[in-house]
Design a protein around this motif. Sequence first.
Motif, PDB file in Angstrom:
ATOM      1  N   THR A  58       0.817  -1.213   0.000  1.00  0.00           N
ATOM      2  CA  THR A  58       0.000   0.000   0.000  1.00  0.00           C
ATOM      3  C   THR A  58       0.849   1.260   0.000  1.00  0.00           C
ATOM      4  OG1 THR A  58      -0.134  -0.132   2.433  1.00  0.00           O
ATOM      5  CG2 THR A  58      -1.906  -1.165   1.156  1.00  0.00           C
ATOM      6  N   TYR A 188      -5.113  -2.509  -7.153  1.00  0.00           N
ATOM      7  CA  TYR A 188      -4.686  -1.454  -6.234  1.00  0.00           C
ATOM      8  C   TYR A 188      -5.892  -0.767  -5.584  1.00  0.00           C
ATOM      9  CZ  TYR A 188      -2.401   2.857  -4.648  1.00  0.00           C
ATOM     10  OH  TYR A 188      -1.944   3.907  -3.892  1.00  0.00           O
ATOM     11  N   GLN A 189      -6.893  -0.467  -6.378  1.00  0.00           N
ATOM     12  CA  GLN A 189      -8.088   0.166  -5.818  1.00  0.00           C
ATOM     13  C   GLN A 189      -8.821  -0.771  -4.865  1.00  0.00           C
ATOM     14  OE1 GLN A 189     -10.261   1.313  -9.325  1.00  0.00           O
ATOM     15  NE2 GLN A 189      -9.092   3.196  -9.621  1.00  0.00           N
ATOM     16  N   GLN A 192      -6.970  -0.855  -1.622  1.00  0.00           N
ATOM     17  CA  GLN A 192      -7.229   0.343  -0.830  1.00  0.00           C
ATOM     18  C   GLN A 192      -8.590   0.241  -0.137  1.00  0.00           C
ATOM     19  OE1 GLN A 192      -5.152   2.891  -0.312  1.00  0.00           O
ATOM     20  NE2 GLN A 192      -3.539   2.090  -1.632  1.00  0.00           N
TER      21      GLN A 192
END
Length: 263
Positions: A58, A188-189, A192
């Motif tokens: 992250t 990645y999203q 998150q």
Amino acid sequence: AEVDLMNQEYQVKNAELLLVRAKNTLRNDKAVLSQTIQLDPSVTFILEEPSWPMTDLTGLSIDELYAIAAQRRSDLERARQNEKVAQFGYYAVKGGYFPSINAFASYGSAYNYVHPSEVIPNPQNRTFDQQFFSDNTVLTYGVSFNIPIHNAFQNRSNTVRNRMLYENAKIQTKGLENAVKTEVLLAYQNLQDAQASFDAAEAQVKAAEISYNLEKERYDLGISDIVTLMQVNQQYIRAQGDYASARYTLMFQNLLINYAVGT
């Protein structure tokens, strides 16, 4: 109070039913897992907790993840190598438009032996060294010069065909690069989002635990009833379940982003 006792008995029976259903679900899931990993279903195995904490990605930016994926993804590297193969093939066929010079040379020898017969009882055979190294030697050499003039447009058709393959390979490589970036961006999203959900679930379970302990103390002091305590207890259990779900969701999203970047 008798009503509280009956309510507690109902809660116990309901919990026992949920426990039986959970055990059945666990057995079914373990059966599916053993079939997936091709394990003998009669062999018993114990499930262990996955390692925690996990590899933390992250802290990296999306551009850094793109760069890692560009270096590690084997499918992307294969597409690049196929593009190079198509490029060299195009250049090789394109060389058919130009004249070519070929040099050649060959050297050889032979050995003959005549066996005695009624016609020739005593043949005169020369020795192996005389025949192989002196009498029967053959040396051929030369140079050829080829100038392509017409060739029935074969050079042109082969060049166009290989150029098309080269252009298609470039398009495939570019398309795969965009697909890899899309996979990395989505992973990645999702990571998150999973991290935010995990932080929220962690804070929720801590708050629910504090609320349960306070309500339990109030009940022990006799200033609260059993219904309120059960409600708080259910909220605490629900918060624990949400926390476990968020924890495994974060773990799997971490695995997915490692897969997306080619680890």
